[in-house]
Design a protein around this motif. Sequence first.
Motif, PDB file in Angstrom:
ATOM      1  N   VAL A 192      -5.375  -3.796  -0.150  1.00 39.17           N
ATOM      2  CA  VAL A 192      -3.959  -4.229   0.568  1.00 39.17           C
ATOM      3  C   VAL A 192      -4.060  -5.662   1.075  1.00 39.17           C
ATOM      4  O   VAL A 192      -5.030  -6.384   1.364  1.00 39.17           O
ATOM      5  CB  VAL A 192      -3.862  -3.246   1.919  1.00 39.17           C
ATOM      6  CG1 VAL A 192      -2.541  -3.753   2.513  1.00 39.17           C
ATOM      7  CG2 VAL A 192      -4.238  -1.939   1.614  1.00 39.17           C
ATOM      8  N   GLU A 193      -3.095  -6.427   0.491  1.00 38.00           N
ATOM      9  CA  GLU A 193      -2.837  -7.901   0.717  1.00 38.00           C
ATOM     10  C   GLU A 193      -1.376  -8.149   0.807  1.00 38.00           C
ATOM     11  O   GLU A 193      -0.743  -7.772   0.120  1.00 38.00           O
ATOM     12  CB  GLU A 193      -3.634  -8.494  -0.419  1.00 38.00           C
ATOM     13  CG  GLU A 193      -3.206  -9.876  -0.831  1.00 38.00           C
ATOM     14  CD  GLU A 193      -3.511 -10.807   0.448  1.00 38.00           C
ATOM     15  OE1 GLU A 193      -4.700 -10.888   0.986  1.00 38.00           O
ATOM     16  OE2 GLU A 193      -2.800 -11.678   0.948  1.00 38.00           O
ATOM     17  N   ILE A 194      -1.037  -9.242   1.800  1.00 42.65           N
ATOM     18  CA  ILE A 194       0.087  -9.647   2.075  1.00 42.65           C
ATOM     19  C   ILE A 194       1.008 -10.420   1.165  1.00 42.65           C
ATOM     20  O   ILE A 194       2.053 -10.430   0.960  1.00 42.65           O
ATOM     21  CB  ILE A 194       0.209 -10.215   3.569  1.00 42.65           C
ATOM     22  CG1 ILE A 194       1.564  -9.964   4.268  1.00 42.65           C
ATOM     23  CG2 ILE A 194      -0.519 -11.596   3.721  1.00 42.65           C
ATOM     24  CD1 ILE A 194       1.678 -10.558   5.651  1.00 42.65           C
ATOM     25  N   VAL A 195       0.026 -11.315   0.330  1.00 41.87           N
ATOM     26  CA  VAL A 195       0.449 -12.214  -0.472  1.00 41.87           C
ATOM     27  C   VAL A 195       0.797 -11.751  -1.879  1.00 41.87           C
ATOM     28  O   VAL A 195      -0.146 -11.293  -2.664  1.00 41.87           O
ATOM     29  CB  VAL A 195      -0.466 -13.535  -0.669  1.00 41.87           C
ATOM     30  CG1 VAL A 195       0.075 -14.578  -1.585  1.00 41.87           C
ATOM     31  CG2 VAL A 195      -0.483 -14.282   0.587  1.00 41.87           C
ATOM     32  N   PRO A 196       2.010 -11.600  -2.317  1.00 44.69           N
ATOM     33  CA  PRO A 196       2.394 -10.780  -3.615  1.00 44.69           C
ATOM     34  C   PRO A 196       1.525 -11.566  -4.830  1.00 44.69           C
ATOM     35  O   PRO A 196       0.957 -10.977  -5.669  1.00 44.69           O
ATOM     36  CB  PRO A 196       3.995 -11.038  -4.014  1.00 44.69           C
ATOM     37  CG  PRO A 196       4.309 -11.324  -2.779  1.00 44.69           C
ATOM     38  CD  PRO A 196       3.225 -12.011  -1.717  1.00 44.69           C
ATOM     39  N   ARG A 212      -4.566  -7.559  -9.696  1.00 42.76           N
ATOM     40  CA  ARG A 212      -4.447  -6.430 -10.795  1.00 42.76           C
ATOM     41  C   ARG A 212      -4.630  -7.251 -12.250  1.00 42.76           C
ATOM     42  O   ARG A 212      -5.355  -6.434 -12.950  1.00 42.76           O
ATOM     43  CB  ARG A 212      -2.885  -6.348 -10.823  1.00 42.76           C
ATOM     44  CG  ARG A 212      -2.371  -5.537  -9.856  1.00 42.76           C
ATOM     45  CD  ARG A 212      -1.088  -5.038  -9.793  1.00 42.76           C
ATOM     46  NE  ARG A 212      -0.521  -4.210  -8.629  1.00 42.76           N
ATOM     47  CZ  ARG A 212       0.566  -4.347  -7.843  1.00 42.76           C
ATOM     48  NH1 ARG A 212       1.447  -5.319  -8.271  1.00 42.76           N
ATOM     49  NH2 ARG A 212       0.699  -3.635  -6.687  1.00 42.76           N
ATOM     50  N   ARG A 213      -4.406  -8.416 -12.245  1.00 42.28           N
ATOM     51  CA  ARG A 213      -5.108  -9.104 -13.815  1.00 42.28           C
ATOM     52  C   ARG A 213      -6.584  -8.980 -13.714  1.00 42.28           C
ATOM     53  O   ARG A 213      -7.163  -8.596 -14.635  1.00 42.28           O
ATOM     54  CB  ARG A 213      -4.336 -10.515 -13.889  1.00 42.28           C
ATOM     55  CG  ARG A 213      -4.559 -10.971 -15.169  1.00 42.28           C
ATOM     56  CD  ARG A 213      -4.133 -12.327 -15.345  1.00 42.28           C
ATOM     57  NE  ARG A 213      -5.012 -13.170 -14.454  1.00 42.28           N
ATOM     58  CZ  ARG A 213      -4.635 -14.281 -13.731  1.00 42.28           C
ATOM     59  NH1 ARG A 213      -3.143 -14.604 -13.879  1.00 42.28           N
ATOM     60  NH2 ARG A 213      -5.394 -14.653 -12.937  1.00 42.28           N
ATOM     61  N   ASN A 214      -7.157  -9.243 -12.700  1.00 40.87           N
ATOM     62  CA  ASN A 214      -8.610  -9.376 -12.712  1.00 40.87           C
ATOM     63  C   ASN A 214      -9.269  -8.235 -12.928  1.00 40.87           C
ATOM     64  O   ASN A 214     -10.367  -7.886 -13.656  1.00 40.87           O
ATOM     65  CB  ASN A 214      -9.059  -9.961 -11.279  1.00 40.87           C
ATOM     66  CG  ASN A 214      -8.981 -11.499 -11.482  1.00 40.87           C
ATOM     67  OD1 ASN A 214      -9.068 -12.235 -12.435  1.00 40.87           O
ATOM     68  ND2 ASN A 214      -8.750 -12.072 -10.203  1.00 40.87           N
ATOM     69  N   PHE A 269      -3.752  -1.900  -6.244  1.00 43.29           N
ATOM     70  CA  PHE A 269      -3.381  -2.618  -5.307  1.00 43.29           C
ATOM     71  C   PHE A 269      -2.048  -2.502  -4.567  1.00 43.29           C
ATOM     72  O   PHE A 269      -1.053  -2.111  -5.219  1.00 43.29           O
ATOM     73  CB  PHE A 269      -3.474  -4.169  -5.722  1.00 43.29           C
ATOM     74  CG  PHE A 269      -4.749  -4.343  -6.045  1.00 43.29           C
ATOM     75  CD1 PHE A 269      -5.830  -4.888  -5.170  1.00 43.29           C
ATOM     76  CD2 PHE A 269      -5.293  -4.333  -7.480  1.00 43.29           C
ATOM     77  CE1 PHE A 269      -7.038  -5.174  -5.512  1.00 43.29           C
ATOM     78  CE2 PHE A 269      -6.776  -4.596  -7.826  1.00 43.29           C
ATOM     79  CZ  PHE A 269      -7.627  -5.069  -6.805  1.00 43.29           C
ATOM     80  N   PHE A 270      -1.990  -2.852  -3.151  1.00 48.22           N
ATOM     81  CA  PHE A 270      -0.768  -2.611  -2.400  1.00 48.22           C
ATOM     82  C   PHE A 270      -0.236  -3.894  -1.954  1.00 48.22           C
ATOM     83  O   PHE A 270      -1.254  -4.618  -1.387  1.00 48.22           O
ATOM     84  CB  PHE A 270      -0.852  -1.481  -1.411  1.00 48.22           C
ATOM     85  CG  PHE A 270      -1.100  -0.329  -1.613  1.00 48.22           C
ATOM     86  CD1 PHE A 270      -0.060   0.642  -1.918  1.00 48.22           C
ATOM     87  CD2 PHE A 270      -2.209   0.272  -2.015  1.00 48.22           C
ATOM     88  CE1 PHE A 270      -0.305   2.015  -2.204  1.00 48.22           C
ATOM     89  CE2 PHE A 270      -2.504   1.658  -2.278  1.00 48.22           C
ATOM     90  CZ  PHE A 270      -1.503   2.319  -2.328  1.00 48.22           C
ATOM     91  N   VAL A 271       0.681  -4.500  -2.070  1.00 46.78           N
ATOM     92  CA  VAL A 271       1.260  -5.640  -1.469  1.00 46.78           C
ATOM     93  C   VAL A 271       1.928  -5.194  -0.301  1.00 46.78           C
ATOM     94  O   VAL A 271       2.966  -4.249  -0.212  1.00 46.78           O
ATOM     95  CB  VAL A 271       2.476  -6.381  -2.282  1.00 46.78           C
ATOM     96  CG1 VAL A 271       3.088  -7.475  -1.572  1.00 46.78           C
ATOM     97  CG2 VAL A 271       2.099  -6.812  -3.542  1.00 46.78           C
ATOM     98  N   GLY A 272       1.408  -6.041   1.077  1.00 47.53           N
ATOM     99  CA  GLY A 272       2.089  -5.737   2.267  1.00 47.53           C
ATOM    100  C   GLY A 272       1.095  -6.049   3.361  1.00 47.53           C
ATOM    101  O   GLY A 272      -0.271  -6.241   3.029  1.00 47.53           O
ATOM    102  N   LYS A 273       1.476  -5.663   4.626  1.00 51.76           N
ATOM    103  CA  LYS A 273       0.502  -5.923   5.844  1.00 51.76           C
ATOM    104  C   LYS A 273      -0.399  -4.840   5.796  1.00 51.76           C
ATOM    105  O   LYS A 273       0.220  -3.253   5.568  1.00 51.76           O
ATOM    106  CB  LYS A 273       1.348  -6.018   7.136  1.00 51.76           C
ATOM    107  CG  LYS A 273       2.221  -7.240   7.163  1.00 51.76           C
ATOM    108  CD  LYS A 273       2.770  -7.496   8.638  1.00 51.76           C
ATOM    109  CE  LYS A 273       3.818  -8.481   8.581  1.00 51.76           C
ATOM    110  NZ  LYS A 273       4.452  -8.724   9.640  1.00 51.76           N
ATOM    111  N   ALA A 274      -1.793  -5.065   6.227  1.00 52.68           N
ATOM    112  CA  ALA A 274      -2.515  -3.866   6.387  1.00 52.68           C
ATOM    113  C   ALA A 274      -2.318  -2.987   7.209  1.00 52.68           C
ATOM    114  O   ALA A 274      -2.174  -1.612   7.196  1.00 52.68           O
ATOM    115  CB  ALA A 274      -3.996  -4.621   6.817  1.00 52.68           C
ATOM    116  N   GLU A 275      -1.532  -3.541   8.495  1.00 55.37           N
ATOM    117  CA  GLU A 275      -1.175  -2.476   9.371  1.00 55.37           C
ATOM    118  C   GLU A 275       0.119  -1.812   9.503  1.00 55.37           C
ATOM    119  O   GLU A 275       0.581  -1.132  10.111  1.00 55.37           O
ATOM    120  CB  GLU A 275      -0.867  -3.489  10.939  1.00 55.37           C
ATOM    121  CG  GLU A 275      -0.074  -4.678  10.810  1.00 55.37           C
ATOM    122  CD  GLU A 275      -0.495  -5.988   9.970  1.00 55.37           C
ATOM    123  OE1 GLU A 275      -1.533  -5.858   9.611  1.00 55.37           O
ATOM    124  OE2 GLU A 275       0.028  -6.938  10.614  1.00 55.37           O
TER     125      GLU A 275
END
Length: 464
Positions: free
Chosen positions: A339-343, A350-352, A363-369
């Motif tokens: 989970v990570e906030i920066v798209p 994802r590429r890696n 992977f999820f884009v967004g705030k962990a909280e």
Amino acid sequence: MEKNQEFTVVIEDMSEDGAGVGKLDGYIWFIKDTVIGDVVRAKAMKMKKSYGFARLMEVLEPSGSRVEAACPVARRCGGCQLQSMSYEEQLQFKERKVLNNLMRIGRFGREEINMLPIMGMEHPWRYRNKAQFPFGRDKNGKIIAGFYAGRTHDIIENDDCLLGVEENQEILGIIKRFMEEQGVEPYDETGHKGLVRHALIRKGFKTGEIMVCLVINGRKLSGKNAGTGEERLVEMLRQVKGMTSISYSINTEQTNVIMGKEIVNLYGPGYIRDYIGDVQYQISPLSFYQVNPVQTEKLYKTALEYANLSGNETVWDLYCGIGTISLFLAQKAKQVYGVEIVPQAIEDARRNAAVNGMDHVEFFVGKAEEVLPQQYEKNQIHADVIVVDPPRKGCDTVCLDTILKMQPERVVYVSCDSATLARDLRYLADGGYEVEKVRCCDMFPGTVHCEVVVNMTYCGDKKK
Ligand code: SAH
């Protein structure tokens, strides 16, 4: 004591930000560039009620831990705070700082903290794989590259920072020659004029691949001398061994942010590759990537060891950046979620994952909280292990509360700020987790910064 008055003092302690601390008649002085045990002559600069700041004038009796700073501009630059301290002493300073925070802020007893020896570097120099040099002109009008002097935007000429790779000097020399030849002006912040703002240089330590990205205040890389600026720059930079990617970044804003959002590729695939352990990462000019790959490998290996994976586990990696830790864990886990906030970071992640043929990582884009509670409540997701690597401000309480509800067997906390780490560990400890192991890793020799990795296990009611 008056401002500018000089006095003699013994340095008895160090502040968190690496200044020496001395006492005179109960009044506390902070003096940069001094070391515990030094006797110094200092000049009063700024005074508050119970403490003040003084400038080191002369070391009268050097401490046994004092060494000659290896960098000639160490004091003016301010990028390193501990260059006058022997490396051994630096490591002890960092361990003490972390321990103090765990005891003072985290309210853990010394006996509750199982601290393993700090992981230092064998050669604590030239460890940075990334540097960003601003360009300007000196008093005589010569084009220079270097670093901003501590807290100001005066450029101190320095082509060869001792924390950076040796190629930096050669590359900066070429860029300066290119600018002179093509009549390309360095950027001038005060008038928002000129073209070349910064050079970003990155190197893959394991692959030897090098990237140069010039940040420019304009859309085209050409000067007043007629010519084909871009082709010429590529021709000149390609002479450097390992040169893999050349580009420029457009940043026409009046801002302290270094990189512009738009990248124009001039040569190569647009990225360089590097490995941490056996995992390959592609790094573009805007990607976040750990700057000390040698120590990063040690840090991630420790995190992986603490996660204690057998191959059947579901692991969540919160604050995952470009998925560096996620992919490292994926080598031994059944399923990993990041989970990570920066798209853009998630695009890299994802590429890696694809580059490494890892299809059991999501992977999820967004705030962990926000992502973690949503997934927990809606989809009843489960975690055997949760790894967190938050920014300096630490984890949000909602995130910690969700961890406590999910009750993973283990929590591995990777931290770059031991004060917020201590606060969050206390929260988890009060919720039933026990701190098993704490280990510091020196990612930034010469500076006051220190990474810490902590292993917590769930004990639940056993503890209460
Ligand atoms: N684990 C990664 C990056 C750690 S840096 C690595 O080792 O490379 C911390 C990351 O947390 C940054 O990428 C930042 O963008 C991200 N971040 C900051 N606040 C966040 C939040 N509330 N939720 C999720 N990610 C966040």
